[in-house]
Design a protein around this motif. Structure first.
Motif, PDB file in Angstrom:
ATOM      1  N   LEU A  78     119.384   7.686 -34.060  1.00  0.00           N
ATOM      2  CA  LEU A  78     120.136   7.208 -32.909  1.00  0.00           C
ATOM      3  C   LEU A  78     119.495   7.819 -31.677  1.00  0.00           C
ATOM      4  CD1 LEU A  78     123.806   7.611 -34.212  1.00  0.00           C
ATOM      5  CD2 LEU A  78     122.428   5.523 -34.130  1.00  0.00           C
ATOM      6  N   SER A  79     119.008   6.983 -30.773  1.00  0.00           N
ATOM      7  CA  SER A  79     118.267   7.447 -29.601  1.00  0.00           C
ATOM      8  C   SER A  79     119.162   7.399 -28.368  1.00  0.00           C
ATOM      9  CB  SER A  79     117.026   6.579 -29.383  1.00  0.00           C
ATOM     10  OG  SER A  79     116.094   6.746 -30.423  1.00  0.00           O
ATOM     11  N   LEU A  80     119.503   8.567 -27.868  1.00  0.00           N
ATOM     12  CA  LEU A  80     120.339   8.682 -26.681  1.00  0.00           C
ATOM     13  C   LEU A  80     119.415   8.618 -25.467  1.00  0.00           C
ATOM     14  CD1 LEU A  80     122.408  11.728 -28.009  1.00  0.00           C
ATOM     15  CD2 LEU A  80     122.877   9.297 -28.342  1.00  0.00           C
ATOM     16  N   GLU A  81     119.500   7.535 -24.727  1.00  0.00           N
ATOM     17  CA  GLU A  81     118.546   7.300 -23.649  1.00  0.00           C
ATOM     18  C   GLU A  81     118.893   8.098 -22.393  1.00  0.00           C
ATOM     19  OE1 GLU A  81     115.820   5.900 -24.104  1.00  0.00           O
ATOM     20  OE2 GLU A  81     116.125   4.694 -25.921  1.00  0.00           O
ATOM     21  N   ARG A  82     117.869   8.735 -21.825  1.00  0.00           N
ATOM     22  CA  ARG A  82     118.060   9.555 -20.638  1.00  0.00           C
ATOM     23  C   ARG A  82     117.952   8.762 -19.339  1.00  0.00           C
ATOM     24  NH1 ARG A  82     117.124  15.124 -19.603  1.00  0.00           N
ATOM     25  NH2 ARG A  82     115.930  15.401 -21.519  1.00  0.00           N
ATOM     26  N   VAL A  83     116.955   7.855 -19.247  1.00  0.00           N
ATOM     27  CA  VAL A  83     116.644   7.265 -17.950  1.00  0.00           C
ATOM     28  C   VAL A  83     116.356   5.771 -18.043  1.00  0.00           C
ATOM     29  CG1 VAL A  83     114.213   7.917 -18.183  1.00  0.00           C
ATOM     30  CG2 VAL A  83     115.150   7.497 -15.899  1.00  0.00           C
ATOM     31  N   ALA A 121     125.106  17.193 -25.255  1.00  0.00           N
ATOM     32  CA  ALA A 121     126.305  17.508 -26.035  1.00  0.00           C
ATOM     33  C   ALA A 121     126.473  16.506 -27.170  1.00  0.00           C
ATOM     34  CB  ALA A 121     127.540  17.504 -25.133  1.00  0.00           C
ATOM     35  N   MET A 122     126.192  15.246 -26.896  1.00  0.00           N
ATOM     36  CA  MET A 122     126.273  14.214 -27.934  1.00  0.00           C
ATOM     37  C   MET A 122     125.246  14.468 -29.030  1.00  0.00           C
ATOM     38  SD  MET A 122     126.756  11.102 -25.186  1.00  0.00           S
ATOM     39  CE  MET A 122     126.559   9.713 -26.301  1.00  0.00           C
ATOM     40  N   ALA A 133     119.471  12.023 -34.949  1.00  0.00           N
ATOM     41  CA  ALA A 133     119.684  11.709 -33.541  1.00  0.00           C
ATOM     42  C   ALA A 133     118.597  12.359 -32.704  1.00  0.00           C
ATOM     43  CB  ALA A 133     121.061  12.197 -33.086  1.00  0.00           C
ATOM     44  N   GLU A 134     118.355  11.792 -31.535  1.00  0.00           N
ATOM     45  CA  GLU A 134     117.336  12.317 -30.635  1.00  0.00           C
ATOM     46  C   GLU A 134     117.671  11.905 -29.214  1.00  0.00           C
ATOM     47  OE1 GLU A 134     113.761  10.417 -31.948  1.00  0.00           O
ATOM     48  OE2 GLU A 134     114.342   8.437 -31.172  1.00  0.00           O
ATOM     49  N   VAL A 135     117.153  12.664 -28.261  1.00  0.00           N
ATOM     50  CA  VAL A 135     117.174  12.240 -26.872  1.00  0.00           C
ATOM     51  C   VAL A 135     115.865  11.522 -26.614  1.00  0.00           C
ATOM     52  CG1 VAL A 135     117.031  13.015 -24.469  1.00  0.00           C
ATOM     53  CG2 VAL A 135     118.743  14.002 -26.000  1.00  0.00           C
ATOM     54  N   ALA A 206     124.007  22.353 -18.741  1.00  0.00           N
ATOM     55  CA  ALA A 206     122.754  22.872 -18.199  1.00  0.00           C
ATOM     56  C   ALA A 206     121.606  21.942 -18.529  1.00  0.00           C
ATOM     57  CB  ALA A 206     122.456  24.270 -18.766  1.00  0.00           C
ATOM     58  N   LEU A 207     120.784  21.673 -17.532  1.00  0.00           N
ATOM     59  CA  LEU A 207     119.609  20.851 -17.760  1.00  0.00           C
ATOM     60  C   LEU A 207     118.698  21.546 -18.753  1.00  0.00           C
ATOM     61  CD1 LEU A 207     118.126  18.274 -16.845  1.00  0.00           C
ATOM     62  CD2 LEU A 207     116.949  19.674 -15.150  1.00  0.00           C
ATOM     63  N   GLY A 208     118.290  20.821 -19.779  1.00  0.00           N
ATOM     64  CA  GLY A 208     117.374  21.388 -20.760  1.00  0.00           C
ATOM     65  C   GLY A 208     118.052  22.006 -21.947  1.00  0.00           C
ATOM     66  N   ALA A 209     119.408  22.030 -21.956  1.00  0.00           N
ATOM     67  CA  ALA A 209     120.112  22.569 -23.115  1.00  0.00           C
ATOM     68  C   ALA A 209     119.920  21.649 -24.304  1.00  0.00           C
ATOM     69  CB  ALA A 209     121.597  22.720 -22.801  1.00  0.00           C
ATOM     70  N   GLY A 210     119.823  22.202 -25.476  1.00  0.00           N
ATOM     71  CA  GLY A 210     119.691  21.384 -26.669  1.00  0.00           C
ATOM     72  C   GLY A 210     118.246  21.049 -26.966  1.00  0.00           C
ATOM     73  N   THR A 211     118.059  20.066 -27.833  1.00  0.00           N
ATOM     74  CA  THR A 211     116.721  19.705 -28.302  1.00  0.00           C
ATOM     75  C   THR A 211     116.387  18.298 -27.892  1.00  0.00           C
ATOM     76  OG1 THR A 211     117.001  21.151 -30.202  1.00  0.00           O
ATOM     77  CG2 THR A 211     115.258  19.516 -30.333  1.00  0.00           C
ATOM     78  N   THR A 212     115.174  18.081 -27.420  1.00  0.00           N
ATOM     79  CA  THR A 212     114.732  16.741 -27.079  1.00  0.00           C
ATOM     80  C   THR A 212     113.560  16.359 -27.943  1.00  0.00           C
ATOM     81  OG1 THR A 212     113.207  17.519 -25.376  1.00  0.00           O
ATOM     82  CG2 THR A 212     115.450  16.994 -24.680  1.00  0.00           C
ATOM     83  N   ASN A 213     113.322  15.055 -28.006  1.00  0.00           N
ATOM     84  CA  ASN A 213     112.171  14.534 -28.749  1.00  0.00           C
ATOM     85  C   ASN A 213     111.325  13.683 -27.816  1.00  0.00           C
ATOM     86  OD1 ASN A 213     112.678  15.458 -31.507  1.00  0.00           O
ATOM     87  ND2 ASN A 213     114.543  14.248 -31.320  1.00  0.00           N
TER      88      ASN A 213
END
Length: 213
Positions: A78-83, A121-122, A133-135, A206-213
């Protein structure tokens, strides 16, 4: 008045007979999540027309939360889109045969909008439950991004939607479509959890919290 969550998916495109984004949205139609009712609606995989339909839905339902869904073949999570970016650049024609190249979604509008969903958070909530899941940093330049950008522009500019938050999630293929894939029941469970988290958390701390892909 019951608060609403607008959940949209697309119709099938590119010669396919199904689109998991719509099947998942439809499966959640009428569900209650933290006192909000899910309203599912299908958007056409067509530039411009998709935004006309979305605009009407926003006016009709005045939702507290909007999550637009799209299919992303080749992704396994599941890709949580940022922009969302202000560009239409279609690699293939849409369902009406249109294939815009390097055009703007909205003339004179900003180059991009960030989601107003708490995607970190998601992400954490989904991964805690063992879900893939991923950003994602790109929603592409096809109709998915077109709708994502149009949504965020509407939320940023329309007074009636000032309190509405929204964003976009790409879902993988279903197993019958190819690999990588995700079972529909897992997509639906993940989306329900993601929406629940979005209602509980207004914004990432906070910007950058968690893991991104």
């Amino acid at each position: 008045m019951t608060k609403k969550i607008l959940l949209t998916g697309f119709d099938a495109f590119g010669g396919a007979t199904l689109n998991p984004s719509w099947l998942a949205a439809r499966a959640l139609h009428g569900r209650q999540i933290l006192g909000h009712t899910v309203v599912a609606a299908q958007l056409p995989t067509v530039f411009d027309t998709s935004l006309t339909v979305l605009t009407a839905l926003l006016k009709q339902h005045q939702p507290a939360l909007v999550v637009c869904l799209g299919q992303a073949g080749g992704r396994r999570a599941l890709s949580l889109e940022r922009v969302a970016i202000n560009v239409n650049d279609a690699p293939t024609p849409d369902n009406a045969g249109a294939q815009p190249v390097d055009t703007a979604v909205k003339q004179g509008a900003p180059a991009a909008y960030f989601t107003t969903l708490p995607i970190k958070a998601m992400l954490a909530a989904l991964q805690q439950e063992g879900m893939a899941a991923e950003v994602s940093q790109t929603a592409g330049t096809f109709v998915c991004n077109h709708v994502f950008y149009g949504l965020m522009h509407a939320l940023a500019t329309q007074r009636a939607l000032k309190q509405t938050r929204g964003g976009f999630i790409h879902v993988p293929w279903l197993p019958e479509q190819g690999t990588p894939s995700m079972a529909l029941e897992d997509i639906v469970s993940g989306l329900r959890l993601a929406v629940r988290c979005a209602l509980q958390v207004e914004r990432d701390t906070a910007l950058g919290a968690g893991t991104t892909n």
